[in-house]
Structure formats: C-alpha cells, structure tokens
Design a protein around this motif. Sequence first.
Motif, PDB file in Angstrom:
ATOM      1  N   PRO A 145     -10.676  -4.510  11.193  1.00  0.00           N
ATOM      2  CA  PRO A 145      -8.951  -4.036  10.887  1.00  0.00           C
ATOM      3  C   PRO A 145      -8.538  -4.339   9.623  1.00  0.00           C
ATOM      4  CG  PRO A 145     -10.202  -6.816  12.156  1.00  0.00           C
ATOM      5  CD  PRO A 145     -10.912  -5.849  11.265  1.00  0.00           C
ATOM      6  N   PRO A 146      -7.161  -4.388   9.898  1.00  0.00           N
ATOM      7  CA  PRO A 146      -6.182  -4.308   8.051  1.00  0.00           C
ATOM      8  C   PRO A 146      -5.948  -5.201   8.598  1.00  0.00           C
ATOM      9  CG  PRO A 146      -5.122  -3.061  10.133  1.00  0.00           C
ATOM     10  CD  PRO A 146      -6.454  -3.343  10.448  1.00  0.00           C
ATOM     11  N   SER A 147      -6.231  -6.603   7.100  1.00  0.00           N
ATOM     12  CA  SER A 147      -5.934  -8.055   6.936  1.00  0.00           C
ATOM     13  C   SER A 147      -4.358  -8.520   7.161  1.00  0.00           C
ATOM     14  CB  SER A 147      -6.345  -8.130   5.637  1.00  0.00           C
ATOM     15  OG  SER A 147      -5.918  -7.298   4.297  1.00  0.00           O
ATOM     16  N   ARG A 148      -3.324  -6.993   6.098  1.00  0.00           N
ATOM     17  CA  ARG A 148      -2.283  -6.574   6.477  1.00  0.00           C
ATOM     18  C   ARG A 148      -1.314  -6.191   7.381  1.00  0.00           C
ATOM     19  NH1 ARG A 148      -0.564  -7.398   0.111  1.00  0.00           N
ATOM     20  NH2 ARG A 148      -2.329  -6.733   0.406  1.00  0.00           N
ATOM     21  N   PRO A 149      -1.442  -5.323   8.142  1.00  0.00           N
ATOM     22  CA  PRO A 149      -0.859  -4.309   8.780  1.00  0.00           C
ATOM     23  C   PRO A 149       0.819  -4.095   9.329  1.00  0.00           C
ATOM     24  CG  PRO A 149      -2.096  -5.690  10.820  1.00  0.00           C
ATOM     25  CD  PRO A 149      -2.299  -6.625   9.293  1.00  0.00           C
ATOM     26  N   THR A 150       1.083  -2.487   8.751  1.00  0.00           N
ATOM     27  CA  THR A 150       1.977  -2.285   8.205  1.00  0.00           C
ATOM     28  C   THR A 150       2.683  -0.929   9.162  1.00  0.00           C
ATOM     29  OG1 THR A 150       3.655  -1.853   6.509  1.00  0.00           O
ATOM     30  CG2 THR A 150       0.790  -1.216   6.565  1.00  0.00           C
ATOM     31  N   LEU A 151       4.071  -1.113   9.329  1.00  0.00           N
ATOM     32  CA  LEU A 151       4.061   0.064   9.609  1.00  0.00           C
ATOM     33  C   LEU A 151       4.787   0.995   8.631  1.00  0.00           C
ATOM     34  CD1 LEU A 151       5.973  -1.277  13.054  1.00  0.00           C
ATOM     35  CD2 LEU A 151       3.522   0.098  12.879  1.00  0.00           C
ATOM     36  N   ALA A 152       4.519   1.270   7.325  1.00  0.00           N
ATOM     37  CA  ALA A 152       5.437   1.332   6.473  1.00  0.00           C
ATOM     38  C   ALA A 152       4.315   3.240   6.578  1.00  0.00           C
ATOM     39  CB  ALA A 152       5.134   1.026   4.836  1.00  0.00           C
ATOM     40  N   ASN A 153       3.719   3.593   7.023  1.00  0.00           N
ATOM     41  CA  ASN A 153       2.828   4.909   7.401  1.00  0.00           C
ATOM     42  C   ASN A 153       4.034   5.693   7.971  1.00  0.00           C
ATOM     43  OD1 ASN A 153       0.666   4.117   4.999  1.00  0.00           O
ATOM     44  ND2 ASN A 153      -0.173   3.140   6.444  1.00  0.00           N
ATOM     45  N   TYR A 154       3.856   4.973   8.793  1.00  0.00           N
ATOM     46  CA  TYR A 154       4.557   5.953  10.395  1.00  0.00           C
ATOM     47  C   TYR A 154       5.921   6.116   9.387  1.00  0.00           C
ATOM     48  CZ  TYR A 154       0.544   4.534  13.138  1.00  0.00           C
ATOM     49  OH  TYR A 154      -0.655   5.033  13.535  1.00  0.00           O
ATOM     50  N   LEU A 193      -2.817   1.804  10.001  1.00  0.00           N
ATOM     51  CA  LEU A 193      -1.907   0.705   9.553  1.00  0.00           C
ATOM     52  C   LEU A 193      -2.127  -0.338   8.190  1.00  0.00           C
ATOM     53  CD1 LEU A 193      -2.221  -1.041  13.425  1.00  0.00           C
ATOM     54  CD2 LEU A 193      -0.421   0.547  12.761  1.00  0.00           C
ATOM     55  N   THR A 194      -3.130   0.399   7.564  1.00  0.00           N
ATOM     56  CA  THR A 194      -3.616  -0.037   6.570  1.00  0.00           C
ATOM     57  C   THR A 194      -2.636   0.439   5.248  1.00  0.00           C
ATOM     58  OG1 THR A 194      -6.048  -0.431   7.589  1.00  0.00           O
ATOM     59  CG2 THR A 194      -5.679  -1.015   5.483  1.00  0.00           C
ATOM     60  N   ARG A 195      -2.866  -1.017   4.460  1.00  0.00           N
ATOM     61  CA  ARG A 195      -1.544  -0.551   3.449  1.00  0.00           C
ATOM     62  C   ARG A 195      -3.047   0.910   2.805  1.00  0.00           C
ATOM     63  NH1 ARG A 195       2.163  -4.490   1.619  1.00  0.00           N
ATOM     64  NH2 ARG A 195       1.948  -3.476  -0.356  1.00  0.00           N
ATOM     65  N   GLN A 196      -1.811   1.839   1.198  1.00  0.00           N
ATOM     66  CA  GLN A 196      -2.816   3.353   1.479  1.00  0.00           C
ATOM     67  C   GLN A 196      -3.939   2.207   0.190  1.00  0.00           C
ATOM     68  OE1 GLN A 196      -0.682   5.366  -1.092  1.00  0.00           O
ATOM     69  NE2 GLN A 196      -2.280   6.254  -1.181  1.00  0.00           N
ATOM     70  N   ASP A 197      -3.971   0.965  -0.649  1.00  0.00           N
ATOM     71  CA  ASP A 197      -4.391   0.342  -1.512  1.00  0.00           C
ATOM     72  C   ASP A 197      -5.471  -0.725  -0.966  1.00  0.00           C
ATOM     73  OD1 ASP A 197      -2.876  -2.089  -0.722  1.00  0.00           O
ATOM     74  OD2 ASP A 197      -2.481  -2.809  -2.559  1.00  0.00           O
ATOM     75  N   GLU A 198      -5.790  -0.548   0.019  1.00  0.00           N
ATOM     76  CA  GLU A 198      -6.915  -1.096   0.986  1.00  0.00           C
ATOM     77  C   GLU A 198      -7.701  -0.633   1.937  1.00  0.00           C
ATOM     78  OE1 GLU A 198      -5.370  -4.079   3.597  1.00  0.00           O
ATOM     79  OE2 GLU A 198      -4.547  -5.731   1.871  1.00  0.00           O
ATOM     80  N   ALA A 199      -7.359   1.403   2.023  1.00  0.00           N
ATOM     81  CA  ALA A 199      -7.309   2.221   3.065  1.00  0.00           C
ATOM     82  C   ALA A 199      -9.119   2.329   2.661  1.00  0.00           C
ATOM     83  CB  ALA A 199      -6.503   3.664   3.021  1.00  0.00           C
TER      84      ALA A 199
END
Length: 299
Positions: free
Chosen positions: A73-82, A59-65
């Motif tokens: 936990p991710p600061s800005r959760p995202t479903l873009a990876n899914y 759920l993490t952005r690629q630049d924060e991985a």
Amino acid sequence: MSHDTLPRPVKTDAAPPAGPAGRRRRRRARRANPLAGLGSVIWLVVVIVPVYAMISASLTRQDEALGDNALKPPSRPTLANYDTVLHNGFGHYLWNTALVAAAVVAIVVVLCVPLAYVAVRTRGFWSGAAFRLFLLGVAIPAQAVVVPLYLMIAKLNLYDSLLAIILPTAAFAMPVSILILTGTLRDISEEVYEAMALDGASPTRMLFQLVVPLSKGGISTVVVYAALQAWNGLLFPLIFTQSEEPRVLTLGLFNYVSQFGVNIPALLASVVLSGIPIFAVYLVARRALVGGLMGVGGK
C-alpha cells in the motif's frame, strides 16, 4: 377420556419427506462441494488482486510508482492523480464515450430485436439462410476489414467524427446480439403466439406486447454487451479519429504516455474512473444479464 390422557401432537421443524426421490434431492442439496468453493476463492483472488494493485497504484505518488512490491500500500496516499485526470479532459472523453455507448446500444436493440423476431417466427429457407449468413459476422475479426472500413468512412465523409466510431462498433456487436436474442425468443411458448394470433394480433403487436416484455433478460444481456463493446473499444477510435474533439476514454489514456516516460499513477487513476460507469450499469442489470447468459439469452 380426559384431556390429560389424550395424545399430544409432536411438533417438528422439518417437513415430512416426500418419498425416496425427495430424500435424495435433499441429501444432494445439503452435500458440500469443496472443489467448487476452492475454485471460487481462487477466482476471487485472481480478480481482486489486480483491482487492488490498480487502485493502490492510483493513490501513489509518481516518484514511488515503480517500487519493488506492487501490492504494497502507498506510504503517503494522495488524490493528486485523480485531480490531474479530472483536469486533463476526462469529462470531455467521458461524455464522448457515453454518447458512443448510448448510440451503439440504441442501434443494436432497435435493429436486433425485430431481426431476431423475424428469424425465429419465419420458417422459410431464405430466412434461415439469411440468419446463418448474418451470423458469419461472429467469425470475422474487425482487424481483417479495417482497411475497407476506413475507405468507406472516408468516402462517406465521416472520418474524425463520433459516427465513424458508432457505426462500425454497432455493426460488429449485432451478430452476437442476434444470437442471444434468438435464444430468448425460442424460449417463448408457441401456444402464446397462437393465442395472440387467435385474438387478431398483428405481428407488430406481438412484437411489442409479447416478445419485448418476455425478452427482458436477453435484451438486458444485449444492452450490457453492446455497451461494453463501445466503452472498451480502441481499434475504431484509433483508426477513424484523429483530432481532440471526438476522442474517447480509451484514447485519452495516451495523454499520460510520452516519449520521456509514463505517468503510471495518473494512467491507472484514469482507468479506475473509466470503469466506474460501466460497473454501475452491470450492478443495475446483473440479474437479467446472468439469467440471459445462462441460457444464451434464455429466460
């Protein structure tokens, strides 16, 4: 004597003890086991922490991985990876993997149940020798025979097809499956076989009306085991396939690995999605699976 002077029965919640043996059993049942509880908690942490880290990273952005703390936990959760995974051929890989798993399970169950039945019910020397020879497959790793298998697959014109994955996977799942099923069949009472034989039942009728219904625990264990072997297999798909058409989920993970880097969040999102179907199968068959494994396929 009046009713007021009659002795009244005393009601108790607990049943009277059934002798010294019963009292000892009840004391042992109430006795706490702190070491077992501590071990269970440690094992739970060992299992939960990697799962949490994987889901959190997906759920993490690629630049924060590549942060310092993998458990943060991710600061800005995202479903873009899914979304990336679902639009990058995941459905095709899932369908191929499901076909391979279903075919492997069907082959293993259809062949191993009669083979285990013959091994248990036949008392001859040759049947026992054949059974022991068949179990030698447990000691043979797939890596040791991958070159001969490759030549056989190529000679049969099966290279780069789903059959090139299905047949070797089913073959290597059969020895352990037969071992589990023979344990199940040996737990069936001999008197039951004799009763059906006296009723004029043929061996085929015994197989379908007696063995299969009483072996549900072992069969469920074999189904889950064979499905896991097919679902998680990497060696045979990697060696025996090449094009995009027969690609399965384990090979689909390479889509997120390139010479310039790795898309870690998308890779882990694909792993999460890949594990959901087989986890659902485990939830459905967990009771029979645990029962079969506790007795090596026993009841």
